[in-house]
Motif scaffolding. Structure first.
Motif, PDB file in Angstrom:
ATOM      1  N   SER A 257       0.817  -1.209   0.000  1.00 35.75           N
ATOM      2  CA  SER A 257       0.000   0.000   0.000  1.00 35.75           C
ATOM      3  C   SER A 257       0.855   1.264   0.000  1.00 35.75           C
ATOM      4  N   ALA A 258       0.280   2.342  -0.517  1.00 39.12           N
ATOM      5  CA  ALA A 258       0.926   3.651  -0.503  1.00 39.12           C
ATOM      6  C   ALA A 258       0.562   4.371   0.788  1.00 39.12           C
ATOM      7  N   ALA A 259       1.342   5.395   1.129  1.00 38.45           N
ATOM      8  CA  ALA A 259       1.094   6.176   2.338  1.00 38.45           C
ATOM      9  C   ALA A 259       1.030   7.647   1.971  1.00 38.45           C
ATOM     10  N   PRO A 260       0.248   8.439   2.696  1.00 34.27           N
ATOM     11  CA  PRO A 260       0.159   9.859   2.382  1.00 34.27           C
ATOM     12  C   PRO A 260       1.450  10.599   2.732  1.00 34.27           C
ATOM     13  N   THR A 261       1.759  11.643   1.980  1.00 27.09           N
ATOM     14  CA  THR A 261       2.931  12.456   2.249  1.00 27.09           C
ATOM     15  C   THR A 261       2.551  13.929   2.210  1.00 27.09           C
ATOM     16  N   VAL A 262       3.500  14.802   2.514  1.00 28.03           N
ATOM     17  CA  VAL A 262       3.258  16.242   2.513  1.00 28.03           C
ATOM     18  C   VAL A 262       3.300  16.765   1.080  1.00 28.03           C
ATOM     19  N   ALA A 263       2.905  18.024   0.900  1.00 30.46           N
ATOM     20  CA  ALA A 263       2.797  18.579  -0.447  1.00 30.46           C
ATOM     21  C   ALA A 263       4.150  18.676  -1.139  1.00 30.46           C
ATOM     22  N   GLU A 264       5.193  19.015  -0.385  1.00 30.22           N
ATOM     23  CA  GLU A 264       6.531  19.172  -0.958  1.00 30.22           C
ATOM     24  C   GLU A 264       7.514  18.288  -0.193  1.00 30.22           C
ATOM     25  N   PRO A 265       7.503  16.994  -0.445  1.00 28.63           N
ATOM     26  CA  PRO A 265       8.260  16.049   0.396  1.00 28.63           C
ATOM     27  C   PRO A 265       9.765  16.148   0.211  1.00 28.63           C
ATOM     28  N   LEU A 266      10.475  15.936   1.307  1.00 31.09           N
ATOM     29  CA  LEU A 266      11.927  15.807   1.313  1.00 31.09           C
ATOM     30  C   LEU A 266      12.293  14.557   2.094  1.00 31.09           C
ATOM     31  N   ASP A 267      13.257  13.815   1.595  1.00 26.94           N
ATOM     32  CA  ASP A 267      13.784  12.676   2.328  1.00 26.94           C
ATOM     33  C   ASP A 267      14.979  13.129   3.167  1.00 26.94           C
ATOM     34  N   ASP A 268      15.616  12.158   3.825  1.00 22.35           N
ATOM     35  CA  ASP A 268      16.687  12.466   4.763  1.00 22.35           C
ATOM     36  C   ASP A 268      17.887  13.131   4.102  1.00 22.35           C
ATOM     37  N   ALA A 269      18.397  12.530   3.025  1.00 28.17           N
ATOM     38  CA  ALA A 269      19.562  13.094   2.355  1.00 28.17           C
ATOM     39  C   ALA A 269      19.231  14.419   1.682  1.00 28.17           C
ATOM     40  N   ALA A 270      18.028  14.526   1.107  1.00 23.62           N
ATOM     41  CA  ALA A 270      17.646  15.766   0.423  1.00 23.62           C
ATOM     42  C   ALA A 270      17.616  16.953   1.379  1.00 23.62           C
ATOM     43  N   PHE A 271      17.210  16.713   2.633  1.00 23.96           N
ATOM     44  CA  PHE A 271      17.129  17.816   3.577  1.00 23.96           C
ATOM     45  C   PHE A 271      18.488  18.453   3.829  1.00 23.96           C
ATOM     46  N   LEU A 272      19.550  17.645   3.868  1.00 26.65           N
ATOM     47  CA  LEU A 272      20.876  18.193   4.129  1.00 26.65           C
ATOM     48  C   LEU A 272      21.290  19.193   3.054  1.00 26.65           C
ATOM     49  N   TYR A 273      20.762  19.026   1.848  1.00 31.94           N
ATOM     50  CA  TYR A 273      21.028  19.998   0.784  1.00 31.94           C
ATOM     51  C   TYR A 273      20.015  21.137   0.813  1.00 31.94           C
ATOM     52  N   TRP A 274      18.752  20.803   1.035  1.00 33.40           N
ATOM     53  CA  TRP A 274      17.719  21.833   0.991  1.00 33.40           C
ATOM     54  C   TRP A 274      17.924  22.919   2.056  1.00 33.40           C
ATOM     55  N   ILE A 275      18.354  22.516   3.275  1.00 34.79           N
ATOM     56  CA  ILE A 275      18.522  23.493   4.352  1.00 34.79           C
ATOM     57  C   ILE A 275      19.588  24.520   3.989  1.00 34.79           C
ATOM     58  N   ARG A 276      20.472  24.176   3.052  1.00 30.07           N
ATOM     59  CA  ARG A 276      21.515  25.109   2.625  1.00 30.07           C
ATOM     60  C   ARG A 276      20.956  26.224   1.753  1.00 30.07           C
ATOM     61  N   THR A 277      19.758  26.051   1.236  1.00 26.84           N
ATOM     62  CA  THR A 277      19.182  27.050   0.330  1.00 26.84           C
ATOM     63  C   THR A 277      18.198  27.985   1.024  1.00 26.84           C
ATOM     64  N   VAL A 278      17.825  27.696   2.251  1.00 30.34           N
ATOM     65  CA  VAL A 278      16.758  28.426   2.936  1.00 30.34           C
ATOM     66  C   VAL A 278      17.297  29.725   3.546  1.00 30.34           C
ATOM     67  N   PRO A 279      16.621  30.847   3.355  1.00 28.33           N
ATOM     68  CA  PRO A 279      17.040  32.090   4.017  1.00 28.33           C
ATOM     69  C   PRO A 279      16.920  31.940   5.537  1.00 28.33           C
ATOM     70  N   LEU A 280      17.987  32.254   6.250  1.00 29.95           N
ATOM     71  CA  LEU A 280      18.018  32.129   7.708  1.00 29.95           C
ATOM     72  C   LEU A 280      18.539  33.428   8.301  1.00 29.95           C
ATOM     73  N   GLU A 281      17.761  33.996   9.221  1.00 30.45           N
ATOM     74  CA  GLU A 281      18.150  35.258   9.841  1.00 30.45           C
ATOM     75  C   GLU A 281      18.499  35.043  11.301  1.00 30.45           C
TER      76      GLU A 281
END
Length: 507
Positions: A387-411
């Motif tokens: 069976s499939a499981a529900p996910t969020v609208a813009e999913p990120l996996d574990d490895a992807a997050f380590l790259y994505w957090i580098r692109t986010v504006p942080l103040e």
């Protein structure tokens, strides 16, 4: 079944009395038990004493012939392996290690067994002197006071007592399948080393006080206090490495895909680094193919492995152009080794996960998990599940997050809640931007921002109590320069060693 393991060398005066005392304990506290006794090349009447008691007690005697003495550590390990060989229920059955000179009080075994029955996997009896129990020499008392500080096993006042109870499944998990020795030291150090190697597999460790009876010992002590203290100092790297390997395991588990079934023998969920955000996703992946970051993992002064992040290429997943990220962990200490390969494919233009692969090899066991993501349909599938499981609208996996957090504006001074981890129940993870800093890694000095990522109800390196810190370079696209997290045994740090990237700006 309770296996009472008693290594013996020249203890003819007390061995029989100790064994009979064990019988009395389990007569008053009825449990099924067996005595496993090893006569390590005794030259007195020990063999005859054991032979007479073997006729009336549930006891197996192993003998090292004259001139073939193996020493305390090897004798103890041989008995523990024998107990493991005999059991057919390692999760239920246990072993207790006991000295034969009456320094240990067999009565304490009842409380130790009760602790195991209440859920502990490892119980250490910490010796306590009593006024009516005789008194050790001043040198011995001082050595016993300082040796635990030298050995550095947090949470234990007396890891060298040699009086422990353990669930046999913990022993099985500690042994290598190739037969490599478990204990590399001897004497006091071997007792502490045994605890260090077992505790990283124990779900719960308890301690109980146990009276030490120097007044019942029938021979001069063979312990040379200052020699034992010196040996403890020399054995520090081995014993620290024994529980440092746990640090590497926690890092790998925390950065790996999170699931209660991630490991075949897993009984606990571990907190995850992969999370999502309420802020808009980046419109493109800004990292060039060939970018590579290499980190060194350290526990105090000890190097325990490496981790590598790299942009491996661009593929097509279900007609979507996807950037291929790879995160590798490789390391260990002494006999212990772990290798983990996390691979992620994310949409080049929407930074949403399309595929995630986790391949892990640890202590001779290997497993693989693979996920496929369908963001437009709001679901994901795991290979091997129907069976499939529900996910969020813009999913990120574990490895992807380590790259994505580098692109986010942080103040500086702000607090963010990220809700993009592909498992909705894991969200949110909170990130606080603490300050600016300047750090020296990879052969140069960097301007950095320091963030505190935390999972309020999670575990692993981003648990609330771990008080983790991450250093990111203070320019876009950010680079993770260092990661630091606290554990019960000390602080573990990843530091950037090498950074390389091609001249092209985009994959």
């Amino acid at each position: 079944m309770i296996y009472v393991c008693v290594p013996i060398h020249n203890e003819a005066r007390t061995a029989g009395l100790v064994l009979w005392k064990v019988r009395q304990v389990f007569t008053a506290f009825p449990r099924e038990y067996q005595l496993l006794v090893l006569d390590d090349a005794s030259t007195d009447e020990t063999r005859d004493v054991l032979a007479s008691y073997a006729k009336v007690l549930p006891m197996t005697v192993v003998t090292h012939g004259e001139g073939a003495r193996q020493g305390y550590a090897r004798s103890l390990e041989e008995l523990l392996r024998l107990a493991l060989q005999r059991t057919d229920r390692p999760k239920r059955d246990c072993a207790i290690t006991l000295h034969a000179d009456f320094a240990h009080s067999p009565e304490s075994m009842e409380e130790m067994v009760k602790r195991l029955e209440s859920g502990a996997d490892l119980v250490v009896a910490e010796q306590v002197e009593q006024r009516d129990g005789g008194r050790a020499s001043r040198a011995l008392r001082l050595a016993r006071r300082w040796a635990p500080r030298v050995l550095g096993l947090p949470g234990l006042r007396d890891p060298m007592s040699g009086f422990v109870a353990l669930r046999l499944i913990v022993l099985r998990q500690s042994l290598r399948s190739d037969g490599t020795r478990l204990l590399l030291t001897d004497g006091w150090c071997a007792s502490a080393e045994l605890v260090a190697r077992l505790r990283r597999h124990a779900r719960r460790l308890d301690t109980v006080p146990a009276a030490v009876r120097y007044d019942l010992v029938q021979r001069p002590s063979r312990v040379r206090p200052w020699r034992q203290l010196l040996e403890a100092w020399r054995a520090r790297p081995i014993i620290r490495a024994a529980h440092t390997a746990a640090a590497l395991l926690v890092i790998a588990a925390s950065l790996g895909a999170q699931s209660d079934t991630a490991r075949p023998d897993s009984s606990r969920a571990v907190g995850t680094v992969a999370i999502g955000a309420v802020v808009p996703a980046a419109m493109a992946v800004p990292f060039p193919v060939g970018e590579r970051l290499v980190y060194g993992a350290r526990y105090g002064p000890f190097s325990v492995g490496t981790a590598t992040m790299e942009v491996a290429g661009v593929d097509t997943i279900r007609a979507v152009e996807a950037v291929h990220f790879r995160f590798l962990i490789d390391g260990g200490a002494l006999w212990y080794h772990i290798h983990q390969n996390l691979e992620s494919w994310v949409g080049r233009r929407d930074f949403r996960s399309r595929r995630f692969l986790n391949q892990t090899e640890e202590k001779g066991k290997a497993w693989e998990r693979k996920f496929e993501f369908y963001p437009a349909s709001g679901m994901y599938r795991e290979a091997g599940r129907d069976s499939a499981a529900p996910t969020v609208a813009e999913p990120l996996d574990d490895a992807a997050f380590l790259y994505w957090i580098r692109t986010v504006p942080l103040e500086i001074g702000k607090r963010y809640e990220y809700r993009r981890y592909f498992r909705p129940e894991r969200n949110p993870v909170i990130v606080e931007v603490l300050k600016r800093d300047r750090v020296s890694v990879a052969g140069k000095k960097w301007n950095a921002i320091v963030i505190r990522p935390r999972i309020p109800n999670g575990g692993g390196i981003f648990a609330e109590k771990a008080d983790a810190r991450m250093w990111l370079s203070d320019e876009q696209p950010r680079i993770m320069l260092a990661l630091q997290s606290n554990f019960s045994f000390g602080q573990v740090t990843l530091k950037l060693k090498e950074y390389s990237a091609p001249a092209s700006e985009h994959p």
